[in-house]
Design an enzyme around this catalytic site. Structure first.
Site, PDB file in Angstrom:
ATOM      1  N   ASP A 215       1.035  -1.136  -0.056  1.00 37.10           N
ATOM      2  CA  ASP A 215       0.013  -0.050  -0.104  1.00 37.10           C
ATOM      3  C   ASP A 215       1.116   1.323  -0.012  1.00 37.10           C
ATOM      4  O   ASP A 215       2.085   1.041  -0.043  1.00 37.10           O
ATOM      5  CB  ASP A 215      -0.982  -0.148   1.133  1.00 37.10           C
ATOM      6  CG  ASP A 215      -2.104   0.536   0.716  1.00 37.10           C
ATOM      7  OD1 ASP A 215      -2.176   1.699   0.181  1.00 37.10           O
ATOM      8  OD2 ASP A 215      -3.448  -0.296   1.121  1.00 37.10           O
TER       9      ASP A 215
ATOM     10  N   GLU B 209      -5.286   2.108   9.192  1.00 41.29           N
ATOM     11  CA  GLU B 209      -4.800   3.341   9.467  1.00 41.29           C
ATOM     12  C   GLU B 209      -4.789   3.807  10.871  1.00 41.29           C
ATOM     13  O   GLU B 209      -4.001   4.532  11.268  1.00 41.29           O
ATOM     14  CB  GLU B 209      -5.779   4.262   8.756  1.00 41.29           C
ATOM     15  CG  GLU B 209      -5.831   4.119   7.057  1.00 41.29           C
ATOM     16  CD  GLU B 209      -6.528   3.177   6.476  1.00 41.29           C
ATOM     17  OE1 GLU B 209      -7.119   2.345   7.182  1.00 41.29           O
ATOM     18  OE2 GLU B 209      -6.979   3.465   5.467  1.00 41.29           O
TER      19      GLU B 209
ATOM     20  N   HIS C 152      -2.624   2.864  -5.068  1.00 38.11           N
ATOM     21  CA  HIS C 152      -2.109   2.384  -3.626  1.00 38.11           C
ATOM     22  C   HIS C 152      -0.663   1.933  -3.788  1.00 38.11           C
ATOM     23  O   HIS C 152      -0.325   0.855  -3.401  1.00 38.11           O
ATOM     24  CB  HIS C 152      -3.014   1.426  -2.955  1.00 38.11           C
ATOM     25  CG  HIS C 152      -4.249   2.179  -2.394  1.00 38.11           C
ATOM     26  ND1 HIS C 152      -4.322   2.963  -1.274  1.00 38.11           N
ATOM     27  CD2 HIS C 152      -5.915   1.860  -3.011  1.00 38.11           C
ATOM     28  CE1 HIS C 152      -5.544   3.333  -1.208  1.00 38.11           C
ATOM     29  NE2 HIS C 152      -6.340   2.824  -1.953  1.00 38.11           N
TER      30      HIS C 152
ATOM     31  N   GLU D 239      -9.412   2.821  -5.747  1.00 34.72           N
ATOM     32  CA  GLU D 239      -9.039   4.189  -5.542  1.00 34.72           C
ATOM     33  C   GLU D 239      -8.012   4.490  -6.218  1.00 34.72           C
ATOM     34  O   GLU D 239      -6.949   4.843  -5.786  1.00 34.72           O
ATOM     35  CB  GLU D 239      -8.924   4.162  -4.089  1.00 34.72           C
ATOM     36  CG  GLU D 239     -10.067   3.871  -3.185  1.00 34.72           C
ATOM     37  CD  GLU D 239      -9.953   3.962  -1.723  1.00 34.72           C
ATOM     38  OE1 GLU D 239     -10.856   4.602  -1.010  1.00 34.72           O
ATOM     39  OE2 GLU D 239      -8.818   3.662  -1.072  1.00 34.72           O
TER      40      GLU D 239
ATOM     41  N   TRP E 286     -17.161  -3.701  -2.372  1.00 31.01           N
ATOM     42  CA  TRP E 286     -16.790  -3.021  -1.072  1.00 31.01           C
ATOM     43  C   TRP E 286     -17.350  -1.656  -0.752  1.00 31.01           C
ATOM     44  O   TRP E 286     -17.866  -1.282   0.158  1.00 31.01           O
ATOM     45  CB  TRP E 286     -15.213  -2.676  -0.971  1.00 31.01           C
ATOM     46  CG  TRP E 286     -14.610  -1.459  -1.702  1.00 31.01           C
ATOM     47  CD1 TRP E 286     -14.205  -1.696  -2.863  1.00 31.01           C
ATOM     48  CD2 TRP E 286     -14.447  -0.333  -1.479  1.00 31.01           C
ATOM     49  NE1 TRP E 286     -13.674  -0.578  -3.435  1.00 31.01           N
ATOM     50  CE2 TRP E 286     -13.704   0.297  -2.219  1.00 31.01           C
ATOM     51  CE3 TRP E 286     -14.506   0.427  -0.010  1.00 31.01           C
ATOM     52  CZ2 TRP E 286     -13.669   1.892  -2.463  1.00 31.01           C
ATOM     53  CZ3 TRP E 286     -14.363   1.782  -0.054  1.00 31.01           C
ATOM     54  CH2 TRP E 286     -13.864   2.294  -1.346  1.00 31.01           C
TER      55      TRP E 286
HETATM   56  C1  ACM Z   1     -11.028  -0.246  -0.163  1.00 29.52           C
HETATM   57  O1  ACM Z   1     -11.591  -0.284   1.040  1.00 29.52           O
HETATM   58  N1  ACM Z   1     -10.525   0.911  -0.595  1.00 29.52           N
HETATM   59  C2  ACM Z   1     -11.260  -1.412  -0.827  1.00 29.52           C
END
Ligand code: ACM
Ligand code: ZN
Length: 560
Positions: free
Chosen positions: A214, A498, A289, A353, A419
């Protein structure tokens, strides 16, 4: 006393005792469970287990290890003051013996059962657990653990365990029952990951989704690109508090040196998971990411950098450059090593993302767009994913990606992990793609678990609110008909880290919500939330305490 009298006497005693025994509670709810009015007496110190089939013998050792090794109790506290719960329950021991006549519990295979199915019979002469395969037997063992702990809780030290006679026939509704593990934002050791795997096993979860790369850290050794872990594992500092809390600033402390899994670690984790009947799917994120990779090898980006391993959370504009062939060389090399390490049928390639702003002004990306006749830079994402899917297919593997992969036009063979709510999964199933449901509004376990997290003293969460009841209410077949239901392969919970810097905090987020994940993914016929919560309280809560796991106490205090 003649024989007849003796039998009458035994029957009388048994009938009385059976009525006095507590009903057994199991999570997830078995497909079929009957109490047979007899009483089964087992020793409380050592249980002798006999495995009829040689392929089942290793399970006995794993079972003994599982029950004998609770997570070490300590005195550590979460920042909220939530104290670790220390086990007070009797420690059960499992001892394998080669002798059939002396066994308390017999394990066996029954080819007429489905792979993950088991039949557990507790009879006065002993307990039998038969499975369609090692997997079925292992899930039967997990049910047995719950029966044993409930019996142990009601038994004085040194007294035999008394359990009601039982007939249980059970199998999972969904083949994919997953939990996701994020060591990128905060790192967790191999031992912590092993505990996580144990936590999964006791909930009959069978797939670990291991998120390995990530923006804030690259966490897997790749021999051909050593800088990924020399440079890409380390960030110079970390954001304090939430991203929107600008005033809180940064902690000024480097994080992540040596925080990655070596090939030896991966082998150890895979062996541990496999012995517990859990498949491991690695995730290598692309094309977004990717800041940790770009920092290690700046030629992977559109601008060439300089880049810095991310110190905060969110979505970075800097992503892999799709217009350079060298990016594909890199990704294929990485995937070669990943496929060597991981035998899983599926490789997760991320896909979520990923902004396209860098591609829009990159000469290499623009050239590729022109060659391909693309009107929008967004189409480059589909280009990359299709090439990578083809590459992995050529190595006999299949891809899973987050639901954004639908936007680039997926091939029918890609599995979609939904998701952003269930809608991506519903759309994917309707167009014929396989789906794993991991909707954030039901199964993001980094979300808060009570309506008023501050008042209830919850540790920091990413936001949102997913109560145990909300998890339990998920209907994986919502809006689907008979033809599309078959594409729902299963359900997974995601816990992003996080805001989760310790393994205590990690467990607090996952337990008891793993129990809802377990029942939603395993039990085809669910009862009611009230019944479920009563079983979680009677069976899983003591389980967590036995193992010394941290769990969120709110539902047990009547708070949601
Ligand atoms: C995600 O929660 N960005 C897969
Ligand atoms: Zn580019």
């Amino acid at each position: 006393m003649n024989l007849l009298n003796r039998i009458m006497m035994t029957l009388l005693l048994t009938a009385v005792s059976a009525a006095q025994l507590q009903a057994v509670c199991i999570v997830p709810q078995p497909a079929m469970m009957k109490e047979t009015r007899s009483v089964v007496q087992l020793p409380s110190d050592k249980l002798r287990v006999y495995a009829e089939n040689p392929s089942l013998k290793p399970l006995v050792a794993v079972w003994a290890d599982f029950l004998d090794k609770p997570y070490l109790p300590g005195t550590e506290k979460l920042s909220t003051g939530f104290t670790r719960i220390v086990s007070e329950t009797v420690l059960l021991q499992i001892k394998g013996t080669g002798s059939r006549t002396k066994a308390d519990i017999e394990l066996g295979l029954d080819e007429s059962l489905a792979e993950e199915e088991y039949v557990l019979e507790a009879m006065p002469e002993g307990v039998s657990i038969k499975g369609g395969s090692t997997k079925g037997v292992w899930w039967g063992i997990q049910t047995m653990n719950q029966i044993l702990l409930q019996a142990a809780a009601g038994t004085g030290e040194g007294k035999p365990l008394m359990i009601p006679g039982l007939y249980i026939q059970d199998k999972p509704h969904f083949a994919y029952r997953g939990a996701h593990f994020d060591p990128c934002r905060h790192f967790f050791t191999v031992d912590e990951l092993k505990t996580f795997i144990d936590m999964m096993a006791l909930h009959k979860l069978n797939t670990l989704h291991w998120h390995l790369t990530d923006d804030q850290g690259w966490r897997i050794e790749i021999e051909k690109y050593p800088l990924l872990t020399e440079i890409g594992a380390v960030r110079k500092e970390t954001k304090i508090g939430r991203v929107d809390d600008v005033a809180a600033g940064y902690d000024g402390k480097p994080y992540g040196e040596g925080c990655y899994y070596t090939k030896k670690d991966v082998k150890e984790v895979l062996g541990y998971a496999s012995a517990r009947q859990i498949t491991v799917i690695p995730e290598i994120e692309m094309p977004g990411h990717a800041v940790a990779a770009l920092t290690s090898y700046p030629w992977l980006g559109c601008t060439g950098g300089p880049y810095e391993v991310w110190t905060t959370w969110g979505v970075s504009k800097d992503v892999f450059c799709i217009g350079k062939e060298t990016t594909f060389g890199f990704l294929e090399d990485v995937l070669d090593e990943v496929c060597e390490m991981f035998p899983s049928e599926y490789i997760h390639i991320g896909g979520d993302e990923c902004p396209s702003v860098r591609w829009e002004s990159c000469p290499d990306c623009r050239k590729l767009m022109k060659e391909q006749g693309y009107e929008s830079a967004r189409q480059l994402q589909g280009y990359l994913l299709h090439r990578i899917e083809k590459y992995l297919n050529s190595k006999g593997r299949k891809i899973i990606g987050w639901d954004e992969i639908l936007e680039g036009g997926v091939t029918p063979t890609a599995t979609v992990m939904s998701w952003r709510g269930p809608k991506g999964g519903i759309a994917a199933a309707k167009q014929g793609n396989d789906v794993v449901m991991t909707p954030n509004n039901y199964f993001y376990l980094d979300y808060y678990q009570t309506a008023d997290p501050k008042a209830n003293g919850e540790p920091l969460g990413i936001g949102g609110y997913v109560s145990l009841e909300k998890c339990y209410s998920f209907d994986p077949y919502d809006q689907l008909d008979e033809n599309t239901k078959k594409h729902i392969k299963g359900i997974q919970a995601n816990t992003w880290t996080e805001y989760i810097a310790s393994f205590d905090h990690y467990q607090h987020m996952d337990l008891p919500r793993f129990a809802a994940l377990s029942e939603v993914s395993w039990s085809e016929n669910r009862t009611s939330y009230e019944d479920f919560l009563a079983r979680v309280t009677a069976s899983m809560k003591p389980m967590y305490e036995y193992f010394g796991y941290i769990y969120a106490p709110y539902v047990f205090m009547g708070i949601e």
